[in-house]
Design a protein around this motif. Sequence first.
Motif, mmCIF file in Angstrom:
data_model
loop_
_atom_site.group_PDB
_atom_site.id
_atom_site.type_symbol
_atom_site.label_atom_id
_atom_site.label_comp_id
_atom_site.label_asym_id
_atom_site.label_seq_id
_atom_site.Cartn_x
_atom_site.Cartn_y
_atom_site.Cartn_z
ATOM 1 N N ASN A 14 0.856 -1.182 0.000
ATOM 2 C CA ASN A 14 0.000 0.000 0.000
ATOM 3 C C ASN A 14 0.896 1.237 0.000
ATOM 4 O O ASN A 14 1.419 1.644 1.023
ATOM 5 C CB ASN A 14 -0.912 0.009 1.230
ATOM 6 N N LYS A 15 1.061 1.839 -1.170
ATOM 7 C CA LYS A 15 1.884 3.051 -1.300
ATOM 8 C C LYS A 15 1.021 4.311 -1.359
ATOM 9 O O LYS A 15 1.513 5.388 -1.677
ATOM 10 C CB LYS A 15 2.766 2.963 -2.560
ATOM 11 N N THR A 38 0.328 -13.842 3.838
ATOM 12 C CA THR A 38 0.499 -13.225 5.144
ATOM 13 C C THR A 38 0.443 -11.730 4.946
ATOM 14 O O THR A 38 1.262 -11.195 4.190
ATOM 15 C CB THR A 38 1.858 -13.613 5.759
ATOM 16 N N PRO A 39 -0.515 -11.016 5.549
ATOM 17 C CA PRO A 39 -1.629 -11.545 6.319
ATOM 18 C C PRO A 39 -2.606 -12.291 5.405
ATOM 19 O O PRO A 39 -2.503 -12.207 4.181
ATOM 20 C CB PRO A 39 -2.285 -10.287 6.912
ATOM 21 N N LEU A 45 -4.565 -3.314 4.804
ATOM 22 C CA LEU A 45 -3.181 -2.841 4.742
ATOM 23 C C LEU A 45 -3.107 -1.371 5.130
ATOM 24 O O LEU A 45 -3.700 -0.511 4.476
ATOM 25 C CB LEU A 45 -2.594 -3.014 3.339
ATOM 26 N N ALA A 46 -2.353 -1.101 6.176
ATOM 27 C CA ALA A 46 -2.064 0.278 6.553
ATOM 28 C C ALA A 46 -1.141 0.874 5.481
ATOM 29 O O ALA A 46 -0.599 0.155 4.635
ATOM 30 C CB ALA A 46 -1.386 0.303 7.919
ATOM 31 N N ILE A 47 -0.936 2.163 5.529
ATOM 32 C CA ILE A 47 -0.009 2.816 4.604
ATOM 33 C C ILE A 47 1.365 2.174 4.755
ATOM 34 O O ILE A 47 1.849 1.944 5.869
ATOM 35 C CB ILE A 47 0.045 4.331 4.886
ATOM 36 N N THR A 50 2.478 -4.425 3.629
ATOM 37 C CA THR A 50 2.621 -5.358 2.513
ATOM 38 C C THR A 50 1.858 -6.640 2.791
ATOM 39 O O THR A 50 1.822 -7.115 3.927
ATOM 40 C CB THR A 50 4.113 -5.720 2.309
ATOM 41 N N ILE A 51 1.264 -7.216 1.745
ATOM 42 C CA ILE A 51 0.747 -8.576 1.794
ATOM 43 C C ILE A 51 1.674 -9.408 0.911
ATOM 44 O O ILE A 51 2.023 -8.995 -0.201
ATOM 45 C CB ILE A 51 -0.724 -8.680 1.336
#
Length: 93
Positions: A14-15, A38-39, A45-47, A50-51
């Motif tokens: 998340n960019k 993961t997750p 996703l917070a800022i 990564t997933i």
Amino acid sequence: AAGQTITYRFAAVNKGNIELSGVEISDTLLALGPLNCTPLQPAVLAIDATINCEASYTITADNVAAGSVSNTASATSTETGAVDSNTVVLPTP
């Protein structure tokens, strides 16, 4: 060689400037094993979070005959549309 297993690893980051929900990575390679992420999907996703996902694929005789395996994955969230990854073409061993 046919029967050999290759592992794909995918990541979506998340960019943006807001938290993303419902984040999922999908893949169109039909015989690809299940994505282990993961997750877990769907993710929040917070800022800058990564997933990471991983899956295995067993090379077929058709892949060997073609000389490569081509694969494209995409990531999506509730707040965005689908974003395709780069298409990866792997020469068959």
